[in-house]
Design a protein around this motif. Structure first.
Motif, PDB file in Angstrom:
ATOM      1  N   SER A   1      18.911  20.029  -2.532  1.00  0.00           N
ATOM      2  CA  SER A   1      18.930  18.572  -2.484  1.00  0.00           C
ATOM      3  C   SER A   1      19.077  18.079  -1.048  1.00  0.00           C
ATOM      4  O   SER A   1      18.545  17.023  -0.692  1.00  0.00           O
ATOM      5  N   GLN A   2      19.773  18.845  -0.193  1.00  0.00           N
ATOM      6  CA  GLN A   2      19.991  18.402   1.181  1.00  0.00           C
ATOM      7  C   GLN A   2      18.679  18.273   1.935  1.00  0.00           C
ATOM      8  O   GLN A   2      18.505  17.339   2.734  1.00  0.00           O
ATOM      9  N   GLN A   3      17.742  19.185   1.707  1.00  0.00           N
ATOM     10  CA  GLN A   3      16.447  19.091   2.384  1.00  0.00           C
ATOM     11  C   GLN A   3      15.729  17.804   1.991  1.00  0.00           C
ATOM     12  O   GLN A   3      15.161  17.112   2.845  1.00  0.00           O
ATOM     13  N   LEU A   4      15.763  17.464   0.721  1.00  0.00           N
ATOM     14  CA  LEU A   4      15.108  16.245   0.258  1.00  0.00           C
ATOM     15  C   LEU A   4      15.817  15.004   0.788  1.00  0.00           C
ATOM     16  O   LEU A   4      15.167  14.005   1.132  1.00  0.00           O
ATOM     17  N   LEU A   5      17.142  15.055   0.888  1.00  0.00           N
ATOM     18  CA  LEU A   5      17.892  13.956   1.477  1.00  0.00           C
ATOM     19  C   LEU A   5      17.541  13.797   2.951  1.00  0.00           C
ATOM     20  O   LEU A   5      17.313  12.683   3.440  1.00  0.00           O
ATOM     21  N   ASP A   6      17.477  14.915   3.663  1.00  0.00           N
ATOM     22  CA  ASP A   6      17.168  14.867   5.099  1.00  0.00           C
ATOM     23  C   ASP A   6      15.770  14.315   5.360  1.00  0.00           C
ATOM     24  O   ASP A   6      15.533  13.659   6.387  1.00  0.00           O
ATOM     25  N   LEU A   7      14.845  14.589   4.445  1.00  0.00           N
ATOM     26  CA  LEU A   7      13.471  14.095   4.615  1.00  0.00           C
ATOM     27  C   LEU A   7      13.306  12.667   4.113  1.00  0.00           C
ATOM     28  O   LEU A   7      12.214  12.099   4.210  1.00  0.00           O
TER      29      LEU A   7
END
Length: 287
Positions: free
Chosen positions: A272-278
């Motif tokens: 989920s962090q990757q999607l949040l960062d993007l």
């Protein structure tokens, strides 16, 4: 439990709709069905309904934990018909729908369940959750000709944008946007205009009279908003191989696409962090 069809489920399987959230998975082909089911069970859905053709075979360990409903998903309007029937049968229950080879991610999903998210969202007086459908694709189509590989999945890290959603008079609707990007944007010449947007209201609270429309919006316009009038709300993402599969199975596009990778591709790490960062979902006021 296996049923004879949607009508049989609605008459004999009502207890599956007694408590949410309930996931509905629509099986269009036989690719990654098991992983889709398992992913959503692990997300914390109370029940999983699987609408699938009879040819689908599942291990008993999975078959015995789902509600299997024989269904012709490819039929025109089939998705809307089934979802609307479930809405009518489950007023007040949180529902979710997706297709096989699609995987729901919400903020902090590694440590917080979908039930916890919806408990907070309910306190926010929201009845729907805006979802971005983020295209996934295999890095090497010579090794993965159907464009699907969980271990070698990539996504676009940029190229997403939003436009105002006009009403019948051409004026922008309040707190409604249409989102674009991913493969539907990069290969738009192969995608009908009506199917190019990547937003979907995939999580929603059923109520009497509510109807899902063919463009993945609802008859109640407040359900189609991205936030309440006071502040930003939670949004979620569905990591989806669906567009990549379609582009590689369609005779009009498959021979024109040798790779989906480009300079803005990055490997998906299933977090989920990757999607949040993007910027492909946000936690709103949920910390």
């Amino acid at each position: 439990m296996r049923y004879n069809g949607l009508t049989d489920f609605l008459s004999t399987g009502a207890k599956a709709l007694a408590k949410g959230p309930v996931a509905m998975i629509f099986v269009e082909d036989l690719i990654e069905v098991e992983s889709t089911i398992t992913h959503h069970q692990n997300a914390g859905f109370a029940e999983v309904l699987v609408f699938a053709p009879d040819v689908l075979e599942l291990p008993d360990a999975i078959e015995n934990t789902i509600h299997r409903i024989p269904y012709a998903v490819a039929r025109e309007g089939a998705l809307q018909h089934a979802v609307n029937k479930i809405i009518d049968a489950a007023p007040g229950i949180w529902l979710y729908y997706c297709f096989n080879a699609e995987y729901l991610f919400h903020p902090f999903c590694e440590t917080r369940s979908i039930g916890e998210l919806l408990a907070f969202h309910t306190e926010e007086r929201r009845n729907s959750v805006l979802t971005y459908v983020v295209d996934l694709y295999a890095d090497d189509l010579s090794h993965y000709p159907n464009a699907v590989s969980l271990d070698h999945a990539y996504l676009d890290k940029s190229g997403y944008y939003a436009l105002g959603r006009p009403d019948a008079d051409g004026n922008p609707r309040e707190r409604q946007l249409e989102f674009f990007g991913g493969l539907r944007w990069r290969f738009e010449e192969h995608i009908p205009p009506a199917r190019r947007k990547i937003d979907r209201i995939s999580i929603f609270r059923a109520k009497k009279g509510l109807k899902l429309r063919p463009d993945h919006t609802f008859s109640d316009e407040e359900y189609n908003t991205f936030a309440c009038p006071w502040h930003n709300n939670i949004t979620v993402a569905i990591a989806s191989f669906r567009t990549a599969k379609a582009l590689k199975s369609n005779a009009g596009s498959t021979f024109e696409i040798s790779s989906f990778k480009w300079h803005n591709s990055t490997q998906f790490n299933w977090s989920s962090q990757q999607l949040l960062d993007l910027g492909l979902m946000e936690p709103g006021q949920w910390f």
